[in-house]
Structure formats: C-alpha cells, structure tokens
Design a protein around this motif. Structure first.
Motif, mmCIF file in Angstrom:
data_model
loop_
_atom_site.group_PDB
_atom_site.id
_atom_site.type_symbol
_atom_site.label_atom_id
_atom_site.label_comp_id
_atom_site.label_asym_id
_atom_site.label_seq_id
_atom_site.Cartn_x
_atom_site.Cartn_y
_atom_site.Cartn_z
ATOM 1 N N ALA A 144 0.847 -1.193 0.000
ATOM 2 C CA ALA A 144 0.000 0.000 0.000
ATOM 3 C C ALA A 144 0.883 1.243 0.000
ATOM 4 C CB ALA A 144 -0.920 0.002 1.209
ATOM 5 N N THR A 145 0.426 2.249 -0.705
ATOM 6 C CA THR A 145 1.135 3.537 -0.732
ATOM 7 C C THR A 145 0.252 4.596 -0.090
ATOM 8 O OG1 THR A 145 0.251 4.073 -2.917
ATOM 9 C CG2 THR A 145 2.391 2.927 -2.830
ATOM 10 N N VAL A 146 0.876 5.757 0.298
ATOM 11 C CA VAL A 146 0.126 6.864 0.879
ATOM 12 C C VAL A 146 0.696 8.171 0.336
ATOM 13 C CG1 VAL A 146 1.617 6.972 2.923
ATOM 14 C CG2 VAL A 146 -0.723 7.895 3.027
ATOM 15 N N ASN A 147 -0.199 9.109 0.012
ATOM 16 C CA ASN A 147 0.294 10.394 -0.490
ATOM 17 C C ASN A 147 0.304 11.437 0.620
ATOM 18 O OD1 ASN A 147 -2.329 11.314 -0.181
ATOM 19 N ND2 ASN A 147 -2.782 11.353 -2.389
ATOM 20 N N SER A 148 0.654 12.691 0.288
ATOM 21 C CA SER A 148 0.811 13.759 1.287
ATOM 22 C C SER A 148 -0.501 14.174 1.918
ATOM 23 C CB SER A 148 1.474 14.980 0.641
ATOM 24 O OG SER A 148 0.683 15.456 -0.436
ATOM 25 N N ASN A 149 -1.601 13.745 1.342
ATOM 26 C CA ASN A 149 -2.911 14.072 1.908
ATOM 27 C C ASN A 149 -3.506 12.921 2.708
ATOM 28 O OD1 ASN A 149 -3.032 16.694 0.744
ATOM 29 N ND2 ASN A 149 -3.566 15.755 -1.231
ATOM 30 N N GLY A 150 -2.733 11.844 2.881
ATOM 31 C CA GLY A 150 -3.211 10.720 3.668
ATOM 32 C C GLY A 150 -4.054 9.726 2.896
ATOM 33 N N VAL A 151 -4.033 9.808 1.559
ATOM 34 C CA VAL A 151 -4.807 8.860 0.745
ATOM 35 C C VAL A 151 -3.985 7.590 0.558
ATOM 36 C CG1 VAL A 151 -5.890 8.444 -1.484
ATOM 37 C CG2 VAL A 151 -6.012 10.730 -0.425
ATOM 38 N N VAL A 152 -4.534 6.454 1.007
ATOM 39 C CA VAL A 152 -3.851 5.164 0.940
ATOM 40 C C VAL A 152 -4.414 4.382 -0.242
ATOM 41 C CG1 VAL A 152 -3.297 3.028 2.148
ATOM 42 C CG2 VAL A 152 -3.543 5.180 3.434
ATOM 43 N N THR A 153 -3.509 3.778 -1.045
ATOM 44 C CA THR A 153 -3.914 2.983 -2.205
ATOM 45 C C THR A 153 -3.357 1.577 -2.079
ATOM 46 O OG1 THR A 153 -3.913 4.958 -3.601
ATOM 47 C CG2 THR A 153 -3.848 2.823 -4.711
ATOM 48 N N ALA A 154 -4.261 0.583 -2.173
ATOM 49 C CA ALA A 154 -3.839 -0.816 -2.096
ATOM 50 C C ALA A 154 -3.123 -1.203 -3.377
ATOM 51 C CB ALA A 154 -5.040 -1.714 -1.863
ATOM 52 N N LYS A 155 -2.066 -2.018 -3.218
ATOM 53 C CA LYS A 155 -1.303 -2.454 -4.380
ATOM 54 C C LYS A 155 -1.310 -3.971 -4.549
ATOM 55 C CE LYS A 155 0.102 1.583 -5.808
ATOM 56 N NZ LYS A 155 -0.281 2.095 -7.129
#
Length: 658
Positions: A549-560
């Motif tokens: 999982a990744t996370v951006n600077s706004n706290g949005v997490v994306t499953a990989k």
C-alpha cells in the motif's frame, strides 16, 4: 635620634637578652652603644651600679622592649593615609560655603561596601553594615605621630572582608593593610613608607579636634570642557554632565581615584560633592536642593547645595590621584527649582484638550510656556490645546520664559476604549481581536507595561522587567507557576481597559480517525486517513511497505497487492499509525444451479467481498433470462449458464429449464 633615657632603660634588657642567647660578655655587646650617657666605662659595666638608684623598682621583659620601640616609633614627622570625614576634607577647599558636607547615607547597605563603586575605592565607611559613605581616605602630613595616639593605626597585618549581595549575586572582597581603611573609623591611619606627591597637613586645634589644609603638592591643570546641566534627573534636582570623551581622555574611572569634586560658581562659592549621592560615573555629577528627597532608596542631603540655585556655574574641580584638575565649563545658570508639581489629566484619543493643574501657585514672575513632546501649545483656562495625539504617554514641559526657574515637567496618557487583543485558549497566546489590523495588534503588544499573574505583578519594561507576552503574542511562562485557574491581567499604556483571561493549558492532540483498515486489490482499493490535531506544523505520511500500500501527502492510501502495511503520520515528536490489510476480493453463491419450468423464476443469491455492484449475464436468453437483481426466468426447455460478476471476480450459475 633615639631618646637617651629610652636607651638607658632598654639597653641592659637588650644586652641581657643577647647574653642569654650567646656567650659574649657584656663588654663586647656594650661596645656597640656609643652614647656616653649609656655606657660610662665599657670595660667595667655593672647594671646594678648604673641603674640601681633610678630604676631599682623597675623590671623589664622582652615585651617591654617591643612596647618601648613601638612607642618611640609613634613620634616624629610622618606621612599617613587617613580616613577624613567629608566635612573635614572640604573645609579648606571651599569658599563662601560654611554649610556642613554630610556623609552620604545609604539605604541599600551595599553601595558603600561594593568594590569599585566609589571611584577607585577612595572613600571609606565607618559602619560595617554600610549605612553611609563617611569620607575620603587621603594622604596626610603629620608633624608628630604622637598627635595620633588616640586614633587607630592600621598595619599590614590588618584585614577586613566585606561580603555583599547585589542583584542576587553574592561576592566577597578582602582588603589588607592600607586598603582595609575602606571599613574603619574616621581618622584611622596607615603609616606610609614613602613621601606622597600630594597630601593635606594635619593641625590639632585647641579643643583637640583636627583640621586639614588644602591639598598640597598636587599638579594642577585647567581643561576646557563642554557640559550640560539638567533639571530632569533620577539622581537629584540637578545633574551636570561633563563631555564624556574629553573626561575619559584624562581619567580611567576603573583605576584612577577621584577623592572629591567641587562645583564652582561665578560668585566664588564652592560646593563639595560626595561619592555615590553626588559623584556618579565620574563625569556625571548630581545634587539635590531640597525637592528630591530620595534617590534609589537613599535619602538626599541638600542643605550644603541649596544656595546654588540662581547662581552661575563656571567650573568644576576634581581632586584626584593625578592632581587637581579644574574643568572650565561654559557658564550655565542654575535655574531655581520651585518644587511645584503639575498634573495633566489623561484623555481619550477623541479629545483635543487636556486639563492642567498645579499643587501650588506659580511664582508671580514665572512666565509659563507650554510644550507637548517638544511642540509649543497654548493653555487657556487650564486647558492645554493638545490636538490629535497618538495613543500612549506624552511629555509636558512648562518652562519659564525669563529663564529664572527650572521647567516643570509632567506626563499624561492618551487612551482608547478599543481592545485590540484577545486570548486564544487553543493556542495559549494573544491574537488580534476581530477587525484589528496586524499593525494595531503589534502596537498593543509593544505598549504592555505590566502583567499580573494571579497576585504577582511583573513589570514589562525597565529595570528588573520580565517579558511574559512576546512580540507574536505567545506567552513565556518560564519561572511561572500556572494552572488552569491562573488569571492573567495585562495593562498596556494607552489602553483604558485591561485584558483579563484565565489561562487554560490545552493538551496537544494528534489522532488518526482509524487504527486499522482493510483494502482490496480490486474494488475498495483506496481510503483517506484523517488526523485530528491542534498542532500547526506540517504532517508527513509514510508506508512501511509500498508494494502492499502507498500513501500520499494528503493521507490517501492505495492498495497495491495482498498483504499488510503500516501507515505512519508524523508531526514533530508526535506519531500515529494505521495498519492496512490488503486482500483479494471474493464472490460466493448460495447455490450454483437450479431447475425451473418454463415461465417460472428462481433467484441467484450472491455475496461479494468487498461489497460492490453485482452483474448477471445469461449465456442463452432464449432458454433463460436474468434481471439486474439476479432473478432468473425460464423461457423454454434447455440449459443456460448465468455469469455472476463483482469486483472482477466471476462465478457461474447453471439453470435447467423444463
């Protein structure tokens, strides 16, 4: 020459002591004495025969010899360092002024006892408590030391240790020998081994009192110097400041000694000054004439200086270890101080005039001229036409146009009802009130004069001040004991109302909206983590496993991919985490086949994880159809397959139609 009778008495004792220590006969020792009255016949010497008649009843010891020599040493002309009271020191130096020069009385008990404060320690004090500076330690010529038999002699074996505490710092200084005169009685003395280049001569009066000549032997010089006479001073009623640059070229006040100073007027009158009350920082001189009664907690002595009012100062003479230096100053008239106090009432910033009153009637010949902050203003019926003035304190000077009287100076304040600041409990700081500009808020902060914390008041300006409210409005609570019930009251110059608030310490918060979350490789692949905080710094985000999982600077997490990862949010020392579990999606059917008659229906029961839109599709709609809700209807005999799809996962449901 040693007194012969003294030698008659001590010679046998000296010889007896010598014989006791050696095997030498009397005759050998006696040959060292040449006084024929002492030794009539050096070869036939008899103590009993020579002294029996005169000294049959006297006995001598070694102590007698020492005392005899000490007594003999206290005779004859000598030069000494002596503690001379101010009045005695100045009497021969002053003209046309018989008013006594008092000792300086100190209320602080430390000024007279602090090393270096009295211009090279040229002054002394009598009371060990330091209640005064009594006079000056100065070289004196004595015609006969026996004149000082009733005074204390200070020797190299004497010492005095003085411990003082100034501004919370305690220090001790030990003075030995002649330096210990700094804390000794008046007329105490130390015998000098060399003739000083300058001195005063001692005279014993008929009544037994002492008097001293003018300073002798000193080099003299006259130096032209600029000087300014002030009638506004924190050191008395008058302050005379000599040009510092010229003065410093002649004196180093850290090492050179200033014994005394006289202020001289054109009518030939001299006024003697004393350390600490009158002699400040070497080039700064000050005195009172009866109106200022206290300076820095110490009473002001003014009788000696009162007659200077109305006269003209033309020179100042310094008595120093470098000689007598007369500073020729530009003639300056000492305007008469009235002692009258003026009061100007505070006004609001919407007012254009201010009322002025006096505690006494002005002298008839006082021609009053009014000025506010240096600008002339008119005064009619006790009202000063001040016009529009800025918030804050303003200086009023009421001068005598004839120049005979010293100006009367006072202040007043221009106020506003507006309160430019408020207390933000979340940020624990002062902030601009609604509708207030940054400039107005900044001006308020700079005008703060004191802050009261519960029952303790702290000055915000001046000596011993403590800055509690910083320029940006934050509170500096260093060394303060505050709780949620501590009350602050802020006073600012120019602001009629005080700002009062109760301090409440807000704990810093930094929390995530969830500590765990499940995502899927298809379907629910994203989520947004949110932080609840009162911190203002930037929040940073980080994933422990970006393959999952990744996370951006706004706290949005994306499953990989399937697996777990920890997402960390940080702000300074604060950190919070969320466990992300990534799964593959699933689709389950309650049953995978059914048989229906033509014209009849059956329903497919499906459950998708994660939930999502389920779609249905028939392989042969002539045999069976399926609705968007999974209802299958038979059409004619045969077999059809229904494909059920959700989140990319497919399942097959077989239907037979009879």
């Amino acid at each position: 020459m040693t007194n012969k009778n003294l030698m008659k008495k001590i010679a046998p004792v000296v010889m007896s002591a010598a014989v006791a220590m050696t095997s030498m006969p009397y005759a050998v020792l006696a040959s060292d004495f040449t006084d024929s009255e002492v030794l009539a016949d050096s070869t036939d010497f008899s103590v009993s025969e020579e002294f029996a008649a005169e000294d049959a009843q006297e006995e001598f010891t070694t102590e007698d010899v020492q005392d005899a020599f000490a007594a003999e040493a206290q005779q004859g002309e000598a030069y000494v360092l002596m503690n001379i009271p101010y009045d005695d020191f100045y009497k021969a130096e002053l003209k046309n002024n018989d008013v006594k020069v008092d000792a300086f009385t100190s209320a602080t008990l430390n000024k007279s006892r602090t090393s270096g404060m009295m211009n090279g320690n040229s002054a002394y004090h009598v009371d060990p408590n330091g209640t005064d500076v009594t006079g000056v330690t100065f070289p004196v010529k004595v015609s006969d030391l026996s004149l000082l038999k009733d005074q204390k002699q200070v020797t190299d074996s004497d010492s005095v240790t003085i411990t003082v505490t100034n501004r919370g710092q305690t220090s001790s200084n030990t003075y030995t020998g002649k330096d210990s005169l700094i804390e000794n009685a008046s007329y105490s003395y130390y015998i000098l081994s060399e003739t000083p280049s300058y001195y005063k001569e001692l005279t014993v009066n008929a009544d037994g009192s002492y008097s001293f000549s003018a300073m002798k032997g000193a080099q003299t010089k006259t130096v032209a110097i600029d000087a300014t006479l002030k009638t506004e001073t924190k050191y008395g009623d008058y302050e005379l400041d000599l040009d510092k640059e010229t003065f410093s070229s002649l004196f180093d006040t850290t090492t050179d000694k200033i014994y005394g100073v006289t202020v001289n007027t054109t009518d030939g009158t001299n006024y003697g000054l004393r350390h600490l009350e009158n002699i400040w920082h070497g080039s700064k001189l000050a005195w009172g004439t009866g109106y200022t009664t206290e300076v820095h907690g110490c009473p002001v002595s003014s009788a000696h200086y009162k007659s200077i009012m109305g006269k003209t100062i033309d020179s100042v003479t310094y008595y120093t270890d470098k000689g007598m230096i007369t500073f020729d100053v530009p003639d300056v008239k000492v305007q008469t101080t009235t002692g009258i106090k003026a009061t100007v009432a505070d006004i609001m910033n919407t007012d254009t005039s201010a009322a002025v009153t006096f505690d006494q009637t002005l002298p008839a010949d006082f021609k009053a001229q009014y000025a506010v902050d240096g600008t002339a203003v008119s005064c009619t019926d006790g009202k000063l036409a001040v016009g529009t003035l800025a918030l804050g304190t303003h200086k009023v000077e009421i001068a005598d146009a004839s120049g005979n009287y010293a100006a009367i100076v006072t202040e007043f304040t221009v106020n506003t009802d507006k309160m430019p600041a408020s207390y933000d409990s979340n940020e624990t700081k002062l902030v601009a009130a609604e509708g207030i500009t940054a400039e107005e808020f900044s001006a308020y902060i700079k005008s703060i004069s004191k802050v009261k914390v519960d029952d303790t008041e702290y000055a915000a300006t001046g000596k011993g001040s403590k800055i509690i409210v910083k320029e940006d409005g934050t509170l500096d609570l260093t060394d303060l004991q505050v709780t949620d019930t501590t009350v602050f009251e802020i006073t600012a110059v120019g602001y009629k109302n005080n700002l009062t608030f109760t301090y409440k310490e807000v704990e810093n918060t930094f929390e995530l909206n969830t500590s765990s979350k499940t995502l899927y490789t298809k379907g629910s692949t994203k989520t947004t983590l949110k932080v609840t905080t009162n911190l203002t710094d930037k929040i940073t985000w980080e994933s422990s496993n970006t393959k999952v999982a990744t996370v951006n600077s706004n706290g949005v997490v994306t499953a990989k991919a399937k697996g777990t990862a920890v997402i960390t949010a940080s702000c300074g020392e604060y950190k919070v985490t969320c466990k992300i579990t990534v799964k593959n999606p699933s689709l389950k059917l309650t049953k995978t086949s059914a048989t229906v008659k033509a014209g009849k229906t059956t329903k497919i029961s499906a459950k998708a994880t994660p939930s999502g839109k389920i779609t249905y599709k028939s392989s042969n709609t002539r045999i069976a159809t399926v609705s968007s809700k999974g209802v299958v209807k038979g059409k004619k005999k045969g077999t059809a397959k229904i494909t059920v799809t959700c989140n990319g996962v497919k399942k097959v449901f077989t239907v037979k139609v009879k």
